[in-house]
Design a protein around this motif. Structure first.
Motif, short mmCIF file in Angstrom:
data_model
loop_
_atom_site.label_atom_id
_atom_site.label_comp_id
_atom_site.label_asym_id
_atom_site.label_seq_id
_atom_site.Cartn_x
_atom_site.Cartn_y
_atom_site.Cartn_z
N GLN A 132 0.83 -1.20 0.00
CA GLN A 132 0.00 0.00 0.00
C GLN A 132 0.86 1.25 0.00
O GLN A 132 0.51 2.26 -0.64
N ASN A 169 0.57 4.18 -2.62
CA ASN A 169 0.40 5.59 -2.25
C ASN A 169 1.38 6.47 -3.00
O ASN A 169 1.03 7.57 -3.48
N GLY A 211 -0.44 7.40 3.93
CA GLY A 211 -1.88 7.28 3.80
C GLY A 211 -2.68 8.15 4.73
O GLY A 211 -3.88 7.94 4.92
N ASP A 232 -6.98 8.69 -3.29
CA ASP A 232 -6.33 7.45 -3.72
C ASP A 232 -5.19 6.98 -2.84
O ASP A 232 -4.37 6.17 -3.28
N VAL A 233 -5.09 7.47 -1.62
CA VAL A 233 -4.13 6.90 -0.67
C VAL A 233 -4.91 6.39 0.54
O VAL A 233 -6.02 6.84 0.82
N ARG A 234 -4.30 5.43 1.24
CA ARG A 234 -4.94 4.92 2.44
C ARG A 234 -3.86 4.58 3.46
O ARG A 234 -2.70 4.31 3.10
N PRO A 235 -4.20 4.60 4.76
CA PRO A 235 -3.18 4.33 5.78
C PRO A 235 -2.54 2.96 5.62
O PRO A 235 -3.21 1.98 5.26
N THR A 238 -1.48 -0.57 10.84
CA THR A 238 -2.50 -1.04 11.77
C THR A 238 -1.83 -1.36 13.10
O THR A 238 -0.84 -2.11 13.13
N PRO A 270 -6.59 1.47 9.16
CA PRO A 270 -7.11 2.22 8.00
C PRO A 270 -8.58 2.60 8.12
O PRO A 270 -9.06 3.48 7.41
N ASP A 303 -11.04 0.36 7.62
CA ASP A 303 -11.82 -0.48 6.70
C ASP A 303 -12.84 -1.35 7.40
O ASP A 303 -13.88 -1.70 6.82
N THR A 327 -9.22 5.41 13.21
CA THR A 327 -8.01 5.72 12.46
C THR A 327 -7.06 6.54 13.33
O THR A 327 -7.43 6.99 14.43
#
Length: 369
Positions: A13, A17, A224, A235-238, A241, A331, A333, A338
């Motif tokens: 990811q 990113n 992210g 279009d980016v995500r962490p 976790t 993230p 999800d 977050t």
């Protein structure tokens, strides 16, 4: 997990990113900033992933960070920008690290440490932090021109840093960009034409194309996380976790008080879960009684004061057993909070939530190559 708690970092990811961010500044080179242990994510593995994603440059703050990357096998373009008197400039030059000069004395120290070192000049355009401004910038330009003409240094870049790029309409942004352009022109008039001009950080890379120049420096967004909730980055995500398991579970009656100072008491019978992380792991104590964790597809509020090694959450009437998984943040999800949620609870910024992670976390990297 072999330890009480685990940080899981998704390097696939991270690379995605970087690709998404490149699309926001396609005409500029890309620097991935990996200072402060890659914002808490682990500097060496993240830097390696950045090189695999074909970033043009890496950026760090301190000489120690730069030398750690070189010792780990990194060989690409690398900029270091925060050195104090007595910094190991000779070692940095030998390791092919480009350094930043923010004043004449620092430029002289770098020039004296090696054979024609490559140096980037920092101009203070209004952040009033590092860099030279006013007469000090005039002196630095004159010294750089003189030393370059004498073959003592090679000026490869000029740069500065925004104070308010995360507030796109702030008047500081126009002011700083204008000051930066004037500084570049002043260098050119003195006969110094560095190949790299850079000003934009993550926020400016997304919101201010006029500031892209030759290179954009990308920090928090590569992980992210938006520079500010008001500046989303498409279009980016962490990539991180933070997770653990319940260390204890107990059913308590109404009126039971929790943790130091008894700052929370149950108004009903409830189930409490013990989460084995605390401010020793970098969890903000100021988020006591305000933050939440992810549990069983939902969220559970933190109750009472966060301790050095542990915190307590209210599970209500949900079934729970020792060893059940808990996501401190991620993230988002699966409904978990977050880093930004924790920042809101702690009264700080998401940068600080991830950067201060320390102590007894273990780290797992997914997507290593």
């Amino acid at each position: 997990m072999s330890a009480n708690a685990e940080l899981v970092i998704d390097l696939d990811q991270y690379r995605a990113n970087l690709a998404a961010l490149r699309a926001h500044a396609p005409g500029a080179l890309q620097m991935a900033v990996v200072k402060a242990n890659a914002y808490g994510h682990g500097m060496v593995p993240v830097a390696r992933a950045a090189r695999q994603a074909s970033v043009d440059w890496l950026g760090v703050a301190t000489p120690a960070e730069a030398l750690e990357l070189r010792a780990a096998g990194d060989h690409g373009p690398l900029l270091c920008w925060l050195a104090v008197p007595g910094a190991p400039f000779t070692e940095l030059i030998g390791a092919d690290v480009e350094m930043t000069a923010s004043g004449v004395d620092q430029l002289e120290a770098i020039a004296a440490a090696g054979d024609r070192p490559r140096v980037q000049l920092k101009v203070d355009t209004g952040l009033s932090r590092n860099g030279a401004f006013g007469p000090h910038w005039d002196d630095l330009v004159a010294a750089a021109a003189r030393m370059q003409a004498a073959g003592r240094i090679e000026v490869t870049g000029v740069w500065s840093h925004f104070a308010s790029a995360d507030e796109p309409e702030h008047p500081a942004n126009d002011h700083q960009e204008a000051v930066f352009r004037a500084a570049v022109d002043q260098l050119a008039a003195a006969g110094v034409h560095p190949a790299l001009r850079h000003l934009a950080n993550s926020a400016a890379a997304v919101t201010r194309p006029s500031s892209h120049f030759d290179l954009v420096r990308l920090g928090i967004a590569t992980y992210g996380i938006a520079p500010d909730p008001a500046v989303p980055v498409p279009d980016v995500r962490p990539i991180l976790t933070a997770r653990t398991v319940l260390a204890n579970v107990k059913r308590v009656p109404a009126g039971s008080s929790v943790s130091y100072g008894w700052r929370w008491s149950a108004d009903r019978e409830t189930t409490l879960g013990l989460v084995p992380v605390g401010y020793g792991e970098g969890i903000h104590r100021t988020a006591s009684n305000r933050a939440q964790v992810g549990f069983a597809g939902g969220r559970a509020p933190v109750r009472g004061t966060i301790c050095m090694d542990q915190l307590v959450v209210d599970l209500g009437d949900r079934p729970a057993r020792i060893g059940d998984p808990v996501t401190v943040f991620g993230p988002g999800d699966d409904g978990e909070p977050t880093a930004q949620d924790w920042a809101d609870a702690a009264g700080t910024i998401a940068y600080e939530i991830v950067t201060r992670l320390a102590g007894r976390w273990s780290r797992t990297y997914r997507g290593e190559r």
